[in-house]
Design an enzyme around this catalytic site. Sequence first.
Site, mmCIF file in Angstrom:
data_model
loop_
_atom_site.group_PDB
_atom_site.id
_atom_site.type_symbol
_atom_site.label_atom_id
_atom_site.label_comp_id
_atom_site.label_asym_id
_atom_site.label_seq_id
_atom_site.Cartn_x
_atom_site.Cartn_y
_atom_site.Cartn_z
ATOM 1 N N LYS A 13 -8.690 10.232 -13.700
ATOM 2 C CA LYS A 13 -9.488 11.203 -13.228
ATOM 3 C C LYS A 13 -8.822 12.252 -12.857
ATOM 4 O O LYS A 13 -9.119 13.370 -12.948
ATOM 5 C CB LYS A 13 -10.093 10.641 -11.747
ATOM 6 C CG LYS A 13 -10.876 9.654 -11.575
ATOM 7 C CD LYS A 13 -11.331 9.190 -10.009
ATOM 8 C CE LYS A 13 -10.261 8.767 -9.176
ATOM 9 N NZ LYS A 13 -9.598 7.738 -9.601
ATOM 10 N N ARG A 88 -15.026 8.064 -1.374
ATOM 11 C CA ARG A 88 -14.304 6.952 -1.701
ATOM 12 C C ARG A 88 -14.913 5.678 -1.061
ATOM 13 O O ARG A 88 -14.658 4.575 -1.266
ATOM 14 C CB ARG A 88 -12.839 6.777 -1.535
ATOM 15 C CG ARG A 88 -12.090 6.631 -2.755
ATOM 16 C CD ARG A 88 -10.541 6.388 -2.323
ATOM 17 N NE ARG A 88 -9.572 6.128 -3.069
ATOM 18 C CZ ARG A 88 -8.814 6.957 -3.914
ATOM 19 N NH1 ARG A 88 -9.006 8.141 -3.846
ATOM 20 N NH2 ARG A 88 -7.738 6.476 -4.566
ATOM 21 N N ARG A 127 2.605 3.903 -15.508
ATOM 22 C CA ARG A 127 2.568 4.797 -14.785
ATOM 23 C C ARG A 127 3.883 4.808 -13.411
ATOM 24 O O ARG A 127 4.573 5.604 -13.085
ATOM 25 C CB ARG A 127 1.605 5.373 -13.867
ATOM 26 C CG ARG A 127 1.290 6.493 -12.939
ATOM 27 C CD ARG A 127 -0.279 7.040 -12.804
ATOM 28 N NE ARG A 127 -0.433 6.285 -11.642
ATOM 29 C CZ ARG A 127 -2.021 6.576 -11.154
ATOM 30 N NH1 ARG A 127 -2.592 7.373 -11.866
ATOM 31 N NH2 ARG A 127 -2.281 6.134 -9.955
ATOM 32 N N ARG A 133 5.520 6.471 -8.784
ATOM 33 C CA ARG A 133 4.717 6.349 -7.635
ATOM 34 C C ARG A 133 4.943 5.394 -6.676
ATOM 35 O O ARG A 133 4.636 4.030 -7.241
ATOM 36 C CB ARG A 133 3.277 6.718 -7.982
ATOM 37 C CG ARG A 133 2.804 7.952 -7.582
ATOM 38 C CD ARG A 133 1.183 8.293 -8.106
ATOM 39 N NE ARG A 133 0.356 7.628 -7.303
ATOM 40 C CZ ARG A 133 -0.942 7.686 -7.305
ATOM 41 N NH1 ARG A 133 -1.495 8.714 -8.021
ATOM 42 N NH2 ARG A 133 -1.874 7.179 -6.724
ATOM 43 N N ARG A 144 -5.153 -1.573 -4.248
ATOM 44 C CA ARG A 144 -5.971 -0.525 -4.484
ATOM 45 C C ARG A 144 -7.160 -0.999 -5.517
ATOM 46 O O ARG A 144 -8.198 -0.267 -5.234
ATOM 47 C CB ARG A 144 -5.185 0.724 -5.083
ATOM 48 C CG ARG A 144 -4.135 1.391 -4.260
ATOM 49 C CD ARG A 144 -3.214 1.915 -4.820
ATOM 50 N NE ARG A 144 -3.311 3.203 -5.467
ATOM 51 C CZ ARG A 144 -2.774 3.452 -6.750
ATOM 52 N NH1 ARG A 144 -1.852 2.844 -7.006
ATOM 53 N NH2 ARG A 144 -3.139 4.462 -7.526
HETATM 54 P P1 AMP Z 1 -5.327 8.479 -5.276
HETATM 55 O O1 AMP Z 1 -3.850 9.435 -5.627
HETATM 56 O O2 AMP Z 1 -6.487 9.185 -5.127
HETATM 57 O O3 AMP Z 1 -5.220 7.177 -5.939
HETATM 58 O O4 AMP Z 1 -4.990 8.171 -3.843
HETATM 59 C C1 AMP Z 1 -3.701 7.571 -3.151
HETATM 60 C C2 AMP Z 1 -3.844 7.071 -1.944
HETATM 61 O O5 AMP Z 1 -4.321 8.017 -1.017
HETATM 62 C C3 AMP Z 1 -5.016 5.975 -1.868
HETATM 63 O O6 AMP Z 1 -4.634 4.878 -2.079
HETATM 64 C C4 AMP Z 1 -5.571 6.168 -0.360
HETATM 65 O O7 AMP Z 1 -4.574 5.421 0.568
HETATM 66 C C5 AMP Z 1 -5.336 7.724 -0.078
HETATM 67 N N1 AMP Z 1 -6.584 8.410 -0.190
HETATM 68 C C6 AMP Z 1 -6.789 9.264 -1.311
HETATM 69 N N2 AMP Z 1 -8.199 9.835 -1.303
HETATM 70 C C7 AMP Z 1 -8.700 8.999 -0.340
HETATM 71 C C8 AMP Z 1 -10.230 8.962 0.314
HETATM 72 N N3 AMP Z 1 -10.980 9.743 -0.246
HETATM 73 N N4 AMP Z 1 -10.284 7.949 1.272
HETATM 74 C C9 AMP Z 1 -9.435 7.373 1.697
HETATM 75 N N5 AMP Z 1 -8.070 7.383 1.506
HETATM 76 C C10 AMP Z 1 -7.733 8.056 0.209
#
Ligand code: AMP
Length: 185
Positions: A13, A88, A127, A133, A144
Amino acid sequence: MNLILLGPPGAGKGTQGHRLSEQYGIPEISTGEMLRMALQQGTSLGLAAKSYMERGVLVPDEVIIGIVRERLDQDDAKKGFILDGFPRTVEQAEALKILAQEQQLAIGHVLSIEVPYEELLQRLAGRRHLEGRGDDAEEAVRIRLEVYQRSTAPLIEYYREQGLLRCIDGVGTVDEIFQRITVIL
Ligand code: AMP
Protein backbone atom coordinates in the site's frame (compact mmCIF):
# COMPACT_ATOMS: atom_id res chain seq x y z
CA MET A 1 -9.75 11.84 -6.87
CA ASN A 2 -10.24 10.33 -3.41
CA LEU A 3 -8.88 6.83 -3.00
CA ILE A 4 -8.59 4.24 -0.26
CA LEU A 5 -5.82 1.63 -0.36
CA LEU A 6 -6.92 -1.50 1.43
CA GLY A 7 -4.81 -4.57 2.04
CA PRO A 8 -2.86 -6.51 4.66
CA PRO A 9 0.49 -5.38 6.06
CA GLY A 10 3.11 -6.04 3.38
CA ALA A 11 0.68 -5.79 0.45
CA GLY A 12 2.50 -2.73 -0.92
CA LYS A 13 0.00 0.00 0.00
CA GLY A 14 2.77 2.43 0.96
CA THR A 15 4.81 1.81 -2.19
CA GLN A 16 1.83 2.17 -4.50
CA GLY A 17 0.50 5.10 -2.47
CA HIS A 18 3.76 7.03 -3.06
CA ARG A 19 3.62 6.35 -6.78
CA LEU A 20 -0.03 7.34 -7.05
CA SER A 21 0.62 10.48 -5.06
CA GLU A 22 3.34 11.51 -7.53
CA GLN A 23 1.34 10.56 -10.58
CA TYR A 24 -1.83 12.41 -9.60
CA GLY A 25 -0.33 15.21 -7.49
CA ILE A 26 -2.49 14.48 -4.45
CA PRO A 27 -1.27 13.69 -0.92
CA GLU A 28 -0.89 10.18 0.41
CA ILE A 29 -2.32 10.10 3.90
CA SER A 30 -0.80 7.19 5.81
CA THR A 31 -1.98 6.87 9.39
CA GLY A 32 0.92 4.48 10.12
CA GLU A 33 3.42 7.10 8.87
CA MET A 34 1.72 9.84 10.88
CA LEU A 35 1.93 7.70 14.01
CA ARG A 36 5.58 6.76 13.41
CA MET A 37 6.41 10.45 12.97
CA ALA A 38 4.58 11.33 16.19
CA LEU A 39 6.48 8.56 17.97
CA GLN A 40 9.82 9.89 16.70
CA GLN A 41 8.95 13.41 17.76
CA GLY A 42 7.76 12.22 21.16
CA THR A 43 4.40 14.00 20.94
CA SER A 44 1.47 13.03 23.13
CA LEU A 45 -0.07 11.24 20.14
CA GLY A 46 3.14 9.25 19.74
CA LEU A 47 3.17 8.32 23.39
CA ALA A 48 -0.47 7.29 23.29
CA ALA A 49 0.09 5.09 20.22
CA LYS A 50 3.44 3.55 21.18
CA SER A 51 2.43 0.43 23.08
CA TYR A 52 -0.28 -0.51 20.56
CA MET A 53 2.08 -0.16 17.62
CA GLU A 54 4.83 -2.15 19.26
CA ARG A 55 2.43 -5.00 19.96
CA GLY A 56 1.04 -4.89 16.42
CA VAL A 57 -2.52 -4.15 17.53
CA LEU A 58 -4.73 -1.28 16.44
CA VAL A 59 -4.57 2.14 18.04
CA PRO A 60 -8.07 3.00 19.39
CA ASP A 61 -10.54 4.21 16.78
CA GLU A 62 -11.21 7.57 18.42
CA VAL A 63 -7.50 8.49 18.34
CA ILE A 64 -7.15 7.57 14.67
CA ILE A 65 -10.41 9.18 13.59
CA GLY A 66 -9.30 12.41 15.27
CA ILE A 67 -6.01 12.59 13.38
CA VAL A 68 -7.64 11.75 10.05
CA ARG A 69 -10.30 14.40 10.57
CA GLU A 70 -7.60 17.03 11.16
CA ARG A 71 -5.54 15.86 8.20
CA LEU A 72 -8.46 15.90 5.75
CA ASP A 73 -9.22 19.42 6.87
CA GLN A 74 -5.88 20.69 5.55
CA ASP A 75 -5.84 22.56 2.25
CA ASP A 76 -3.77 20.08 0.25
CA ALA A 77 -6.36 17.37 0.80
CA LYS A 78 -9.07 19.41 -0.88
CA LYS A 79 -8.00 18.44 -4.40
CA GLY A 80 -7.95 14.75 -3.56
CA PHE A 81 -6.15 12.21 -1.38
CA ILE A 82 -4.97 8.65 -1.08
CA LEU A 83 -5.74 6.99 2.24
CA ASP A 84 -3.20 4.30 3.14
CA GLY A 85 -3.91 2.23 6.24
CA PHE A 86 -7.20 3.94 7.05
CA PRO A 87 -9.94 2.88 7.55
CA ARG A 88 -8.96 -0.33 9.30
CA THR A 89 -12.20 -1.11 11.13
CA VAL A 90 -15.88 -0.83 10.22
CA GLU A 91 -16.17 1.85 12.90
CA GLN A 92 -13.44 3.90 11.18
CA ALA A 93 -15.17 3.40 7.82
CA GLU A 94 -18.44 4.66 9.28
CA ALA A 95 -16.64 7.69 10.72
CA LEU A 96 -15.07 8.37 7.33
CA LYS A 97 -18.50 8.24 5.72
CA ILE A 98 -19.72 10.93 8.10
CA LEU A 99 -16.56 13.02 7.60
CA ALA A 100 -17.00 12.77 3.84
CA GLN A 101 -20.60 13.91 4.09
CA GLU A 102 -19.59 16.85 6.31
CA GLN A 103 -16.85 17.93 3.93
CA GLN A 104 -18.88 17.11 0.82
CA LEU A 105 -16.40 14.75 -0.70
CA ALA A 106 -16.85 11.31 -2.19
CA ILE A 107 -14.62 8.25 -2.11
CA GLY A 108 -14.07 7.25 -5.74
CA HIS A 109 -12.47 3.84 -5.44
CA VAL A 110 -11.36 1.43 -2.76
CA LEU A 111 -8.40 -0.51 -4.11
CA SER A 112 -7.97 -3.86 -2.40
CA ILE A 113 -4.42 -5.10 -2.98
CA GLU A 114 -4.38 -8.89 -2.74
CA VAL A 115 -1.29 -10.93 -1.85
CA PRO A 116 -1.19 -14.57 -0.62
CA TYR A 117 -0.42 -15.07 3.07
CA GLU A 118 2.91 -16.90 2.52
CA GLU A 119 4.23 -14.10 0.35
CA LEU A 120 3.22 -11.49 2.94
CA LEU A 121 5.23 -13.35 5.58
CA GLN A 122 8.28 -13.40 3.31
CA ARG A 123 7.97 -9.73 2.41
CA LEU A 124 7.57 -8.64 6.03
CA ALA A 125 10.58 -10.70 7.09
CA GLY A 126 12.59 -9.00 4.30
CA ARG A 127 11.40 -5.58 5.44
CA ARG A 128 12.45 -6.38 9.00
CA HIS A 129 16.02 -6.86 7.77
CA LEU A 130 16.02 -3.91 5.38
CA GLU A 131 14.15 -1.22 7.28
CA GLY A 132 14.39 -2.50 10.84
CA ARG A 133 10.79 -1.53 11.57
CA GLY A 134 10.12 -2.59 15.16
CA ASP A 135 6.65 -3.91 14.43
CA ASP A 136 8.01 -6.15 11.68
CA ALA A 137 9.44 -8.42 14.41
CA GLU A 138 8.14 -11.96 13.97
CA GLU A 139 5.56 -12.01 16.76
CA ALA A 140 4.22 -8.55 15.96
CA VAL A 141 3.90 -9.52 12.27
CA ARG A 142 1.81 -12.57 13.14
CA ILE A 143 -0.43 -10.42 15.33
CA ARG A 144 -0.77 -7.69 12.68
CA LEU A 145 -1.85 -10.25 10.08
CA GLU A 146 -4.40 -11.70 12.53
CA VAL A 147 -5.69 -8.24 13.37
CA TYR A 148 -6.02 -7.53 9.65
CA GLN A 149 -8.09 -10.70 9.14
CA ARG A 150 -10.33 -10.03 12.09
CA SER A 151 -10.83 -6.26 12.01
CA THR A 152 -9.93 -4.96 8.54
CA ALA A 153 -10.79 -7.73 6.05
CA PRO A 154 -14.54 -7.23 6.74
CA LEU A 155 -14.14 -3.86 4.98
CA ILE A 156 -13.74 -5.72 1.69
CA GLU A 157 -17.39 -6.82 1.84
CA TYR A 158 -18.40 -3.45 3.28
CA TYR A 159 -17.04 -1.58 0.27
CA ARG A 160 -18.08 -4.25 -2.22
CA GLU A 161 -21.67 -3.74 -1.11
CA GLN A 162 -21.27 -0.01 -1.73
CA GLY A 163 -19.99 -0.70 -5.23
CA LEU A 164 -16.62 0.95 -4.52
CA LEU A 165 -14.32 -2.08 -4.35
CA ARG A 166 -11.69 -2.72 -7.04
CA CYS A 167 -9.49 -5.80 -6.51
CA ILE A 168 -5.87 -5.65 -7.60
CA ASP A 169 -3.54 -8.63 -7.93
CA GLY A 170 -0.69 -7.52 -5.68
CA VAL A 171 1.85 -10.10 -6.86
CA GLY A 172 4.42 -8.88 -9.38
CA THR A 173 6.86 -6.02 -9.76
CA VAL A 174 6.05 -2.56 -8.39
CA ASP A 175 5.63 -1.34 -11.99
CA GLU A 176 3.28 -4.14 -12.93
CA ILE A 177 1.05 -3.52 -9.93
CA PHE A 178 1.09 0.24 -10.51
CA GLN A 179 0.06 -0.40 -14.12
CA ARG A 180 -2.87 -2.56 -12.97
CA ILE A 181 -4.03 0.23 -10.69
CA THR A 182 -3.78 3.01 -13.26
CA VAL A 183 -5.75 0.95 -15.78
CA ILE A 184 -8.61 0.80 -13.27
CA LEU A 185 -8.40 4.49 -12.42
P1 AMP B 1 0.94 0.63 9.09
O1 AMP B 1 2.18 1.37 8.77
O2 AMP B 1 -0.25 1.13 8.32
O3 AMP B 1 1.09 -0.87 8.99
O4 AMP B 1 0.60 0.95 10.63
C1 AMP B 1 1.48 0.62 11.67
C2 AMP B 1 0.73 0.53 12.99
O5 AMP B 1 0.12 1.79 13.28
C3 AMP B 1 -0.41 -0.47 13.03
O6 AMP B 1 0.03 -1.78 13.34
C4 AMP B 1 -1.30 0.11 14.13
O7 AMP B 1 -0.78 -0.15 15.41
C5 AMP B 1 -1.18 1.60 13.86
N1 AMP B 1 -2.20 2.07 12.89
C6 AMP B 1 -1.98 2.61 11.66
N2 AMP B 1 -3.12 2.94 11.08
C7 AMP B 1 -4.11 2.60 11.93
C8 AMP B 1 -5.53 2.66 11.90
N3 AMP B 1 -6.19 3.15 10.83
N4 AMP B 1 -6.22 2.22 12.98
C9 AMP B 1 -5.59 1.74 14.07
N5 AMP B 1 -4.26 1.63 14.16
C10 AMP B 1 -3.51 2.06 13.12
